[in-house]
Design a protein around this motif. Structure first.
Motif, PDB file in Angstrom:
ATOM      1  N   MET A 293       0.822  -1.202   0.000  1.00 45.60           N
ATOM      2  CA  MET A 293       0.000   0.000   0.000  1.00 45.60           C
ATOM      3  C   MET A 293       0.861   1.259   0.000  1.00 45.60           C
ATOM      4  N   LYS A 294       2.056   1.188   0.602  1.00 44.68           N
ATOM      5  CA  LYS A 294       2.943   2.352   0.573  1.00 44.68           C
ATOM      6  C   LYS A 294       3.347   2.670  -0.856  1.00 44.68           C
ATOM      7  N   GLU A 295       3.671   1.642  -1.620  1.00 43.87           N
ATOM      8  CA  GLU A 295       4.055   1.869  -3.017  1.00 43.87           C
ATOM      9  C   GLU A 295       2.883   2.439  -3.814  1.00 43.87           C
ATOM     10  N   VAL A 296       1.692   1.931  -3.550  1.00 43.31           N
ATOM     11  CA  VAL A 296       0.505   2.450  -4.235  1.00 43.31           C
ATOM     12  C   VAL A 296       0.276   3.917  -3.878  1.00 43.31           C
ATOM     13  N   ASN A 297       0.365   4.236  -2.578  1.00 40.47           N
ATOM     14  CA  ASN A 297       0.147   5.623  -2.138  1.00 40.47           C
ATOM     15  C   ASN A 297       1.210   6.556  -2.714  1.00 40.47           C
ATOM     16  N   ASP A 298       2.443   6.058  -2.807  1.00 39.74           N
ATOM     17  CA  ASP A 298       3.505   6.880  -3.410  1.00 39.74           C
ATOM     18  C   ASP A 298       3.189   7.170  -4.875  1.00 39.74           C
ATOM     19  N   PHE A 299       2.674   6.167  -5.584  1.00 35.12           N
ATOM     20  CA  PHE A 299       2.291   6.362  -6.986  1.00 35.12           C
ATOM     21  C   PHE A 299       1.163   7.392  -7.095  1.00 35.12           C
TER      22      PHE A 299
END
Length: 349
Positions: A293-299
């Motif tokens: 989810m961190k990678e998704v939020n960063d995107f």
């Protein structure tokens, strides 16, 4: 007869006393007006200057509510300037000018916003006589201004202003600004302004002093992300709206402190720690990624930041276990202007 005289006298006195408050109220309602002119005089505390003022025809006489006094410039052109004690929302001004001999005068109005002058009216021509001449109101770009400057060309006559009044508009102001902290970012929310063309966000690390600026499109008032912030540092934010080309008053100040590991005050808890991100390109091609989810939020932060006019043109997504071949890593670089839509489906490990 004596009784009748006493009663009549008391009755007249009573009528006089009842009439007094009405007369006083009428006088008070006219304190900021000039007879036969529209609008009101500038607010108390306004400072005025005039270029090349002649003798004792001082600039203050152009806002003293007396058409028989005037500011006079010893020249065929001049500049008259007002600085308000606080911002004033305007939609027109009206000038009572004076010309000897009578002549066509041209007027261009400038407004000050954020310390900068900008033209807020076209060049307008008015015929001015050798007596106080109340000209038709001059429409200006509706907005909030800290000052006004009027550039005047008197043609064959010296420039003079007998009186000046302001058309005070309903104040436009962004309201209910909220700042929600996240990991290296802050999400801002505020109430929509009708007919807003865009929004300007100013922020910094000290209350009342804003060193950074970001532009938000008219549709992101409910979820605008400021990325690239330092965790543990408190940031302060204000927002203004651009309506009809003019900037509104700034909102209330909101503050938030980004924290690593996500916000402590997230409005909606997530339902999983991972997600399938499906990005649909403008070509119709779909790209699927299994990410934290961190990678998704960063995107998402990158995408919304780019949408607001900041950030790089591309974003690298780590393909993780989808590597094929003797590579230490493989990344898919997404170009902002090639993305049509994206979908996030959360799940738990």
């Amino acid at each position: 007869m004596k009784r009748i005289f006493v009663k009549t006298s008391l009755f007249c006195v009573l009528l006089f006393l009842l009439a007094m408050p009405v007369a006083m109220a009428a006088d008070e309602s006219n304190l900021n007006t000039v007879e036969d002119m529209q609008g009101t005089t500038p607010p108390s505390g306004t400072t005025v200057t005039g270029s090349n003022t002649y003798m004792n025809f001082s600039p203050e006489k152009a806002i003293d509510r007396d058409l028989n006094t005037r500011w006079l410039s010893a020249g065929y052109s001049g500049t008259f300037q007002l600085n308000f004690p606080e911002n004033v929302s305007l939609n027109f001004i009206q000038i009572a000018a004076y010309s000897t001999p009578e002549s066509n005068h041209s007027f261009t109005i400038f407004g000050m916003q954020d310390g900068n002058w900008k033209a807020i009216s076209p060049n307008v021509s008015k015929h001015v006589y050798d007596k106080p001449t109340i000209t038709d109101p001059i429409a200006v770009t509706k907005g909030s201004y800290s000052g006004l400057k009027i550039e005047i060309n008197g043609g064959s006559s010296w420039v003079a202003i007998s009186e000046l009044t302001l058309g005070v508009a309903d104040e436009i102001k962004v309201t209910n600004l909220e700042a929600i902290p996240g990991d290296s970012q802050v999400t801002l929310k505020w109430d929509k302004i009708e007919n807003a063309e865009s929004y300007t966000v100013k922020y910094g690390t000290e209350s009342g002093k804003y060193t950074e600026t970001a532009t938000a499109t008219k549709d992101v008032y409910g979820n605008f992300i400021i990325p690239g912030l330092t965790n543990g540092t408190k940031y302060y934010f204000v927002v203004s709206a651009k309506v009809n080309g003019a900037d509104s008053e700034y909102s209330n100040e909101a503050s938030a402190t980004p924290q690593g590991g996500g916000s402590q005050t997230d409005p909606e808890p997530t339902t999983g720690d991972r997600a399938i991100l499906v990005v649909t390109m403008t070509t119709g091609l779909e790209k699927e990624f299994d990410l934290s989810m961190k990678e998704v939020n960063d995107f998402i932060a990158w995408y919304e930041g780019k949408q607001a006019g900041s950030g790089s043109a591309s974003y690298a997504i780590n393909k993780h276990d989808n590597n094929k071949g003797p590579f230490s890593s493989r990344k898919d670089y997404m170009l902002y202007d090639r993305i049509l839509t994206f979908e996030v489906s959360e799940y738990s490990n």
